[in-house]
Structure formats: structure tokens, C-alpha cells
Design an enzyme around this catalytic site. Structure first.
Site, PDB file in Angstrom:
ATOM      1  N   ASP A  15       0.810  -1.169   0.110  1.00  0.00           N
ATOM      2  CA  ASP A  15      -0.043  -0.009   0.001  1.00  0.00           C
ATOM      3  C   ASP A  15       0.807   1.259   0.070  1.00  0.00           C
ATOM      4  OD1 ASP A  15      -2.644   0.903   0.004  1.00  0.00           O
ATOM      5  OD2 ASP A  15      -2.997   1.129   1.978  1.00  0.00           O
ATOM      6  N   HIS A  16       0.271   2.188  -0.706  1.00  0.00           N
ATOM      7  CA  HIS A  16       1.096   3.412  -0.815  1.00  0.00           C
ATOM      8  C   HIS A  16       2.566   3.532  -1.134  1.00  0.00           C
ATOM      9  CE1 HIS A  16      -2.511   5.634   0.828  1.00  0.00           C
ATOM     10  NE2 HIS A  16      -2.540   4.721   1.708  1.00  0.00           N
ATOM     11  N   ASN A 168     -10.690  -0.347   1.914  1.00  0.00           N
ATOM     12  CA  ASN A 168      -9.539  -0.321   2.756  1.00  0.00           C
ATOM     13  C   ASN A 168      -9.845   0.082   4.266  1.00  0.00           C
ATOM     14  OD1 ASN A 168      -8.377  -0.734   0.049  1.00  0.00           O
ATOM     15  ND2 ASN A 168      -6.434   0.249   1.014  1.00  0.00           N
TER      16      ASN A 168
END
Length: 175
Positions: A15-16, A168
């Protein structure tokens, strides 16, 4: 006779991922099934350019991709810290441009934020979500909803009815 466990597919998601270098390193060296190419901290043109660069790179290695057109306000535990940046709602043109990169999942900014909503609560633009979903479903791209801290069940169901298929959750009150 021993009990049999059901085989459940598990995916490992980065993620990210906020730099091209990190994305290439993760795609080449780590066992990720999907990577969020999160260049939302960049200006729009750079976000799109970096996404265009990384999506095919990941796909060549069998890794699904997610991208965030626009910018969701707030910081997510300091990982995707856009707290000092102005949020930018996702536009229809951005949706088309990001889908053209080949991305598998799209995480639009529709009024959602990373972190706490405070007393005002979430103010999502469902007309915007509907438009985004209509464009995404024509091209087999899934819509992701980020920034769902403490969403009431009714709001979450409304989002799902609006086409969200991946959610999410950073924090959710249980109990």
C-alpha cells in the site's frame, strides 16, 4: 481423521508505494501480488506520468496495480501523508487517463479522507462515485474506497451499491 482446512487465496499488497524506485524494487524483489502506485502527493501530471511508468512495469511481473487519481486529504498513519496538501477530487478526465495506464484498481477522491472525519462526518459525492464507476466498469477496473474510518453500515452499503468492490479500512470501531 484430521480436519481439513479450506484453501483460501491470500494476496500480499504493498500500500502507498510513493516512488518509482520503491515500486520497481518491490516488483523485482518482494513477493507482492498487488502494488498501490500512490503518486497522489505529486501534481496531477506527474501522478499520471509515474503511474504510466509503473503500471506496465508491475504487470510485466504479474503484479496487479492500484492508483489514486486526485488526492484524498489527510495522513494515513504517516505513510501517505498528504495532511499538508489540498485534497483534489477525482475528475472524469482523470478516470479515463488512469484507466488508460492499464491500472486494475482505481481509488478515487470523492470527499473521503484519510484519518478522522470529526463531527461533520463523511460527505461523499455519490454522483461523482456513480460516474467513476460507470467508466470503470466498462473497462473492467475495480473501484476502491479509502478513508472509511468508522463509516456506519448504511454508508458502507451505499458505497458498495455505488460500485465500490474493494474497501481499505485503516481503523474501525469493533464491538
Amino acid at each position: 481423521m484430521a480436519a481439513q482446512r479450506a484453501k483460501v487465496p491470500i494476496a500480499i499488497h504493498l500500500d502507498h508505494c510513493q516512488s518509482a524506485e520503491m515500486g520497481r524494487y518491490a516488483a523485482d524483489n518482494l513477493p507482492f501480488d498487488s502494488i498501490m502506485v500512490d503518486m497522489s502527493h505529486c501534481e496531477k501530471a506527474e501522478n499520471l506520468a509515474l503511474t504510466k511508468e509503473l503500471v506496465p512495469y508491475c504487470h510485466e511481473r504479474g503484479i496487479a496495480t492500484e492508483a489514486e487519481p486526485g488526492r484524498i486529504e489527510g495522513g494515513e498513519d504517516g505513510v501517505a501523508d498528504t495532511a499538508d496538501l489540498t485534497g483534489m477530487l477525482t475528475t472524469p478526465d482523470e478516470v479515463e487517463d488512469f484507466i488508460d495506464t492499464g491500472v486494475n484498481f482505481l481509488a478515487p477522491a470523492i470527499g473521503n479522507i484519510h484519518g478522522e472525519y470529526g463531527s461533520r462526518g463523511p460527505r461523499l459525492e455519490f454522483d461523482r462515485l456513480d460516474s467513476i464507476y460507470e467508466t470503470c466498469k466498462k473497462r473492467d477496473v475495480r473501484v476502491v474506497l479509502r478513508g472509511t474510518n468508522d463509516f456506519p453500515e448504511a454508508l458502507m452499503l451505499q458505497c458498495i451499491k455505488g460500485g465500490v468492490s474493494k474497501v481499505n479500512v485503516n481503523k474501525h470501531g469493533l464491538g
